[in-house]
Design an enzyme around this catalytic site. Structure first.
Site, short mmCIF file in Angstrom:
data_model
loop_
_atom_site.label_atom_id
_atom_site.label_comp_id
_atom_site.label_asym_id
_atom_site.label_seq_id
_atom_site.Cartn_x
_atom_site.Cartn_y
_atom_site.Cartn_z
N CYS A 159 0.91 -1.15 0.66
CA CYS A 159 0.21 -0.15 0.11
C CYS A 159 1.30 0.88 0.03
O CYS A 159 1.35 1.88 0.96
CB CYS A 159 -0.46 -0.04 1.17
N CYS A 353 -7.21 5.30 -8.98
CA CYS A 353 -6.33 6.37 -7.84
C CYS A 353 -5.85 7.27 -7.85
O CYS A 353 -5.85 7.92 -8.31
CB CYS A 353 -5.02 5.49 -7.30
P1 FAD Z 1 -11.03 -2.79 5.97
O1 FAD Z 1 -11.79 -1.22 5.03
O2 FAD Z 1 -9.76 -2.91 6.36
O3 FAD Z 1 -12.42 -3.51 6.56
C1 FAD Z 1 -11.60 -4.89 7.17
C2 FAD Z 1 -12.54 -5.33 8.15
O4 FAD Z 1 -12.62 -6.08 9.01
C3 FAD Z 1 -12.02 -4.33 9.64
O5 FAD Z 1 -13.03 -3.64 10.06
C4 FAD Z 1 -11.52 -4.84 10.55
O6 FAD Z 1 -12.13 -4.53 11.82
C5 FAD Z 1 -12.85 -6.17 9.87
N1 FAD Z 1 -12.21 -6.97 11.03
C6 FAD Z 1 -10.84 -8.20 10.13
N2 FAD Z 1 -11.04 -9.18 10.98
C7 FAD Z 1 -12.33 -9.14 11.35
C8 FAD Z 1 -12.63 -10.20 12.63
N3 FAD Z 1 -12.60 -10.98 12.57
N4 FAD Z 1 -13.98 -10.43 13.08
C9 FAD Z 1 -14.73 -8.44 12.45
N5 FAD Z 1 -14.72 -8.15 11.52
C10 FAD Z 1 -12.94 -8.07 11.63
N6 FAD Z 1 -7.96 3.41 -1.07
C11 FAD Z 1 -8.29 3.65 -1.95
O7 FAD Z 1 -8.71 3.54 -3.29
N7 FAD Z 1 -8.00 5.17 -2.48
C12 FAD Z 1 -7.15 5.70 -1.19
O8 FAD Z 1 -7.79 6.51 -1.21
C13 FAD Z 1 -6.96 4.80 -0.66
N8 FAD Z 1 -6.32 5.62 1.11
C14 FAD Z 1 -6.07 4.53 1.61
C15 FAD Z 1 -5.85 4.82 3.34
C16 FAD Z 1 -5.00 3.53 4.20
C17 FAD Z 1 -4.30 4.68 5.40
C18 FAD Z 1 -4.61 2.82 3.64
C19 FAD Z 1 -4.24 1.64 4.59
C20 FAD Z 1 -4.92 2.36 2.36
C21 FAD Z 1 -5.80 3.27 1.51
N9 FAD Z 1 -6.70 2.66 0.48
C22 FAD Z 1 -6.95 3.54 -0.90
C23 FAD Z 1 -6.46 0.73 -0.04
C24 FAD Z 1 -7.62 0.72 0.50
O9 FAD Z 1 -8.87 1.08 -0.62
C25 FAD Z 1 -7.97 0.62 2.28
O10 FAD Z 1 -7.37 -0.07 3.07
C26 FAD Z 1 -9.55 -0.06 2.43
O11 FAD Z 1 -10.21 -0.39 3.90
C27 FAD Z 1 -9.52 -1.85 2.53
O12 FAD Z 1 -11.12 -2.07 2.31
P2 FAD Z 1 -11.20 -3.66 3.33
O13 FAD Z 1 -12.65 -3.75 3.05
O14 FAD Z 1 -10.17 -5.05 2.48
O15 FAD Z 1 -10.84 -3.53 4.43
#
Ligand code: FAD
Length: 435
Positions: A159, A353
């Site tokens: 990332c 992005c």
């Molecule tokens: P997440 O949004 O992290 O969601 C996962 C969820 O699962 C969390 O709420 C967590 O608590 C939950 N979880 C985990 N284990 C368990 C469990 N055992 N029981 C219940 N719940 C659980 N992408 C873009 O396109 N544009 C951006 O500007 C961008 N900015 C980013 C900035 C940062 C700092 C980061 C780290 C990433 C960014 N990204 C961006 C990349 C990506 O879009 C994000 O990381 C996004 O939040 C990923 O989505 P996700 O649903 O995979 O994971």
């Protein structure tokens, strides 16, 4: 009647739940297992970390939204998945069973893989809202007592966009506070070159980001392996193409923010056939796990092989628009299975992005994400900052209203002449009316 459970209430999980509710007949039930009752918009974390946003403005209480949308909610979190029994064991000992499971657990942050790394040890983070709030305190301290800063992403990170974003946003915050002249900044990255981003660059991200780092007086070290962090010092080995150390750096740092490597969530890690050795969920082209075909996965938790070997390992990023397309494909495939049809939908795997720099930014579109590409475009300017603010407002509105239309990606593709406007429909669901 089937029960579809979504594990994880982050960016991918919430839109998966809303979209399943939109698409599936009312006889099927949809439930979400989250960790806590609140959705937090991760892309806003760099702004929270410099005090440009407060926590409530980037969070949404999911309880009333899920209730309104007739989605069951278990905010206690999951302890362990038992896929052979189609059962999720929750933190309070309760178990829920499912007919289909959508895993959307995002990343587990592998701070423990480097000595002295992570919040509570020698570095700060913006990966989660709690971290960003802690980082804000440290940024304020830095403004009161300026000194050298290290920002970047360590070995195995995937990332990179947020690392660049945070470097430039911090630079702007320090300029605004009139202390930037007392803060030497170094960008440390495992990428083989600036702007590689885990996908061998997009358009001229190398030129654009190098130029921006130069203009903002930020030095950089590529092919960097962080060995340890201790006593305000970051030890970094800079590797050559053949993997040998060409230089050892001891960087004095009063404030360090480095993105960690990711791995799969604890509740799903180490399950044979479900996850790879890093705990990421193995999926086929329909987002479906081959060993447990009633399990789908979306978002950062899915396994994507690295692009090509690099001197220091880097991973392939999974960004918001790509995650939306994984969700759309997953929902359609579950819908088809419920009608005894075979899955046919595939995610687009495009990277669209916006990397915000506080008052400007870099945007890129990689279609497909892995080169060679049909679209390989990047650009920069103040409009990127405005677009990122728009993305935040738009996404949070969707979260609050419980709607899912992935219109943003398609409008962006239209603006670039990739998709025709007549093909773009805005569908308002009954729940999308502002509350
Ligand atoms: P997440 O949004 O992290 O969601 C996962 C969820 O699962 C969390 O709420 C967590 O608590 C939950 N979880 C985990 N284990 C368990 C469990 N055992 N029981 C219940 N719940 C659980 N992408 C873009 O396109 N544009 C951006 O500007 C961008 N900015 C980013 C900035 C940062 C700092 C980061 C780290 C990433 C960014 N990204 C961006 C990349 C990506 O879009 C994000 O990381 C996004 O939040 C990923 O989505 P996700 O649903 O995979 O994971």
């Amino acid at each position: 009647m089937a029960h579809i459970v979504v594990l994880g209430a982050g960016l991918g999980g919430t839109i998966a739940a809303y979209q399943l509710r939109d698409e599936l007949d009312a006889e099927h039930s949809v439930s979400v297992v989250g960790r806590g009752e609140t959705f937090s918009f991760v892309p806003s974390n760099p702004w929270v970390a410099v005090g440009w946003r407060d926590r409530p403005s980037v969070e949404v209480n999911l309880v009333p939204v899920f209730k309104r949308r007739n989605i069951g909610f278990h905010p206690q979190g999951a302890r362990l998945l038992h896929p052979a029994e189609r059962r999720l064991e929750l933190m309070d000992g309760v178990s829920i069973s499912y007919d289909y499971l959508v895993i959307a657990t995002g990343p587990d942050l592998a701070f423990d893989e480097i000595d002295g790394f992570g919040p509570g040890a020698g570095t700060f983070s913006i990966c989660q809202i709690d971290h960003a709030v802690q980082t804000k305190e440290a940024v304020q301290k830095l403004i009161r007592n300026p000194g050298p800063v290290v920002v970047g992403a360590v070995q195995g990170a995937s990332c990179f966009g947020p690392a660049y974003e945070f470097a430039f946003i911090l630079d702007k915050a320090l300029r605004d506070a009139k202390v930037r002249d007392r803060v030497p900044m170094t960008f440390v990255t495992s990428e083989p070159y600036i702007g590689h981003l885990g996908i061998d660059g997009v358009g001229d991200t190398k030129g654009l980001l190098e130029s921006q780092l130069r203009q903002n007086h930020i030095k950089w070290i590529c092919n960097a392996k962080v060995e340890k962090v201790e006593d305000g010092k970051v030890s970094v080995s800079e590797l050559a193409e053949n993997g040998t150390v060409i230089r050892a750096h001891e960087l004095v740092s009063t404030f360090t923010m480095l993105l960690p490597a990711f791995r799969g969530a604890e509740a799903i890690r180490g399950i044979a056939g479900l996850t790879n050795p890093r705990g990421f969920v193995l999926i086929d082209k329909h987002q479906r796990n081959p060993a447990y075909p009633e399990i789908f996965a979306v978002g950062v938790c899915v396994a994507i092989p690295p692009l090509a070997p690099t001197p220091v390992p880097v991973g392939v990023p999974k960004t918001g628009f790509m995650i939306e397309s994984m969700v759309t494909a997953t929902v359609r495939n579950i819908k088809r299975l419920l009608r005894n049809e075979l899955p046919d939908a595939e995610a687009t795997w495009n990277a669209v992005c916006l990397a915000d720099f506080g008052d400007s930014g870099v945007a890129f579109v990689a279609q497909p994400q892995i080169p060679p590409r049909n679209v390989n475009w990047s650009s920069s300017g103040a409009w990127v900052h405005a677009a990122k603010v728009g993305f935040e407002k738009y996404h949070l509105r969707k979260m609050r209203s419980g709607t899912t239309e992935p219109i943003y990606e398609r409008l962006a593709l239209h603006a670039l002449g990739i998709e025709k406007l007549k093909d773009i429909k805005i569908e308002e669901t009954e729940a999308s009316a502002p509350q």
